[in-house]
Design a protein around this motif. Structure first.
Motif, PDB file in Angstrom:
ATOM      1  N   GLN A   1       0.821  -1.211   0.000  1.00 29.66           N
ATOM      2  CA  GLN A   1       0.000   0.000   0.000  1.00 29.66           C
ATOM      3  C   GLN A   1       0.861   1.269   0.000  1.00 29.66           C
ATOM      4  N   THR A   2       1.758   1.296  -1.000  1.00 36.42           N
ATOM      5  CA  THR A   2       2.678   2.426  -1.103  1.00 36.42           C
ATOM      6  C   THR A   2       2.554   3.059  -2.485  1.00 36.42           C
ATOM      7  N   PHE A   3       2.367   4.397  -2.532  1.00 38.78           N
ATOM      8  CA  PHE A   3       2.443   5.133  -3.788  1.00 38.78           C
ATOM      9  C   PHE A   3       3.922   5.409  -4.061  1.00 38.78           C
TER      10      PHE A   3
ATOM     11  N   TRP B   1      -3.914   4.825 -10.015  1.00 40.65           N
ATOM     12  CA  TRP B   1      -4.981   5.638  -9.432  1.00 40.65           C
ATOM     13  C   TRP B   1      -5.006   7.014 -10.094  1.00 40.65           C
TER      14      TRP B   1
ATOM     15  N   ASN C   1      -9.412   3.723  -9.990  1.00 34.36           N
ATOM     16  CA  ASN C   1      -8.166   2.937 -10.110  1.00 34.36           C
ATOM     17  C   ASN C   1      -8.382   1.810 -11.091  1.00 34.36           C
TER      18      ASN C   1
ATOM     19  N   TYR D   1       0.551   2.453  -7.357  1.00 36.62           N
ATOM     20  CA  TYR D   1       0.278   1.998  -5.998  1.00 36.62           C
ATOM     21  C   TYR D   1       0.530   0.489  -5.920  1.00 36.62           C
TER      22      TYR D   1
END
Length: 650
Positions: free
Chosen positions: A554-556, A593, A598, A636
């Protein structure tokens, strides 16, 4: 009165003559003997033997001392002889030939010792040994008493009596000491006048005799005065002085100066940092010495450490997960480090993984484990750790030139068994190699090892962004890859004939940690080795030159814009450090996203020219529409193991 005679006969050699009538004759034909009866009144009738000597007959018997004739030779019986063939051992000849048991008067050789009755009394008598032993040999000997000669010698070679020697000595010149001339002394005598110290000789010429000065009075100006004087030339002494007041030669003075200088030097050396010899300095002394000469602390030398991720802190791809090492191949385990193995029988099973270490070895380690042992290794079998070192990092060593520099490699090792491991350096072309052995002395114990490798003045050692050198640490190596240790050779070797198979049994393992490589020859001890390890943040940045991974859940991690009606997009990736070369991109479970919308892309790939030198990359993604052309987007990782990675590893 008249008598009547008769004779008797017998052929029995054992039969004795019987009593006979006086004058009666008896014959023994076997013994060849005659007897007659005695007519003497006292012995009347007793057989009287008539033949003193008989002819030999094999039928006859003979008593000891009987005489017998055979072949013209008279023999005497040595023993009683029974009838039978002639046996010379029973007889001794007494005529015709001589008995060899006797010494001939004309001269003969004794076969044994001759014991005489006593010492000789007359000149021609034979002498005993005891008599001869008392005499002095002509060849020389030692007298045990005085030798009295007949008189004084008359020729030069004669022995001389004491009286002769004494007279000759008395007649010869001698040395006399007195303060007045001695009287009545022989010519040529010497007289030392005790009150003047002059020496005279008694000299006789044709008509006179006088004491003549033996040597002229010396020129005292040529001698050193006891009161003190100045030498005009060198004075050579017999040796070094043994008393404080003895004169000393140059060699003694020079040696004393050298000893004094050495003592002074030792005093200075005890307080100085040496450049020509090792010193046993305390940690405080070492620190103070470095400060005094404005030297950097040992921690600063970590920047000289050529090794990448030598403490195995960085493991972007697998973390602490186990990695199976395929047969006859290698596999990366942590950043920059692979494990490689081969087993011709293909029964061995190897895994490797990162582990957490601690004092004294460092933060992390990598372990290589034989889950199934590498038994009966063949010529092409091996098991080892290996790391490629980029040419730009290796360039400072000037390998392949006359100025090639040595390197010092230090590392911690922990093994299930004791034995001999091997550290090797090879070039990119795998045609230059050197191998050095090290010993694991104690099983299941961390041990610090240091190996110094001389520089290679030949061969090709690239200095570009490709492989400059391979460093391997081998714990099993077959004959195909073996050379003698300690010398550069044109080969692809990484083991020696002494290399032990550390993985012969199931579960055997070898751990490695804290690997450092410094230019030059150094003494790196275990107490200071940790100072050469870079911090994790620095090491991670260096590792990301070769491999960069975005994989946190869960990292951009990238931004860009939509294009083509929102169904495609451009993303810009920036790495924290320039990458070694144009990387290969791989990804999984990435979400694009735009606003609240998304979409999962169908493809992601590097797009157009890549500025990997500055760490900037353009990525093109194909996906369903999530917005309008020009809308902003973010990449993401999601929560199901998504990642994107750039791989430029060697």
């Amino acid at each position: 009165m008249g008598s009547q005679y008769r004779h008797r006969r017998t052929s029995d050699p054992t039969s004795v003559f019987p009593g006979l009538e006086p004058g009666e004759i008896a014959v023994n034909t076997s013994n060849r003997q005659l007897a007659v009866g005695d007519a003497n009144g006292a012995t009347i009738g007793t057989p009287v033997i008539l033949l003193g000597t008989r002819l030999f007959d094999t039928r006859a018997q003979y008593a000891a001392a009987d005489l017998m004739v055979r072949a013209g030779i008279i023999y005497r019986a040595l023993v009683d002889v029974a009838p039978g063939a002639f046996n010379i051992a029973q007889w001794e000849p007494i005529s015709g030939t001589l008995n060899p048991a006797y010494v001939q008067k004309a001269g003969d050789t004794m076969a044994g010792a001759l014991v005489l009755a006593g010492d000789p009394a007359n000149a021609m008598e034979a002498a005993t040994k005891q008599y001869a032993d008392t005499k002095l040999s002509k060849a020389g000997g030692t007298m045990t008493g005085n030798l009295v000669l007949a008189g004084d010698p008359s020729t030069a070679a004669m022995a001389a009596t004491k009286q002769y020697v004494d007279a000759q000595v008395a007649a010869k010149a001698a040395v006399y000491i007195s303060d007045t001339p001695p009287a009545g002394v022989p010519d040529n005598s010497l007289w030392w006048e005790s009150d003047t110290g002059l020496l005279f000789v008694r000299y006789r010429d044709a008509d006179s005799v006088a004491w003549v000065l033996a040597m002229p009075m010396p020129d005292v100006s040529q001698f050193v005065q006891k009161a003190g004087d100045i030498m005009t030339g060198p004075l050579t002494l017999p040796g070094n002085p043994t008393d404080p007041l003895h004169a000393a030669p140059k060699q003694f003075v020079d040696a004393g100066d050298a000893a004094t200088l050495a003592a002074a030097s030792n005093t200075v050396n005890a307080r100085a940092v040496r450049y020509d010899a090792a010193q046993a300095l305390t940690a405080a002394q070492q620190l103070q010495a470095r400060q005094n000469v404005y030297a950097a602390p040992l921690d600063a030398m970590s920047c000289q450490n050529i090794m990448l991720n030598g403490d195995f802190q960085v493991s972007q791809l697998y973390g602490t997960s186990a990695v199976t090492i395929p047969n006859n191949a290698s596999a990366y385990v942590v950043d920059g480090w692979s494990c490689a193995r081969n087993h011709a029988a293909a029964s061995a099973v190897f895994v490797a993984q990162q582990g957490v270490a601690g004092y004294p070895v460092g933060a992390n380690y990598v372990t290589l484990v034989a889950q199934t042992g590498l038994t009966a290794p063949g010529a092409s079998d091996y098991a080892m750790y290996i790391t490629p070192i980029e040419g730009t990092r290796w360039a400072r060593l000037w390998f392949g030139t006359g100025g090639a520099q040595p390197i010092t490699v230090g590392f911690w090792v922990y093994a299930s068994v004791v034995g001999t491991g091997s550290l090797a350096i090879r070039n990119r072309a795998n045609n230059r190699a050197i191998v050095a052995n090290f010993t694991v002395s104690t099983a299941l114990t961390w041990e610090w090892k240091t190996v110094v490798i001389p520089g290679d003045t030949t061969g090709t050692w690239p200095t570009d962004a490709g492989v400059g050198a391979f460093l391997s640490i081998t714990f099993c190596g077959g004959a195909t890859y073996q050379i003698a240790q300690g010398a550069w050779t044109a080969s692809n070797a990484f083991a020696t004939p002494q290399t032990t198979n550390f993985f012969a049994a199931n579960g055997n393992a070898v751990f490695l940690s804290g690997v450092v490589v410094l230019p030059g020859a150094h003494v790196i001890d275990s107490a200071t080795a940790f100072r050469l390890i870079r911090p994790y943040s620095d090491e991670l940045t260096l590792c990301q030159r070769y491999f960069m991974r975005w994989g946190a859940a869960q990292t951009f991690f990238a931004s860009g814009t939509l294009r083509s009606s929102g169904s495609n997009s451009y993303l810009v990736l920036r790495t924290p450090t320039p990458m070694r070369a144009a990387p290969t991109l791989t990804w999984n479970s990435i979400t694009i996203w735009s606003g609240d919308n998304n979409v999962t892309p169908s493809s992601i790939a590097l797009f157009g020219g890549q500025d990997y030198v500055n760490g900037t990359f353009t990525v093109g993604a194909a996906h369903g529409s999530v917005g309008a052309l020009g809308d902003g987007i973010l990449a993401y990782t999601g929560s199901s193991g998504g990642f994107l990675q750039l791989d430029a590893r060697l």
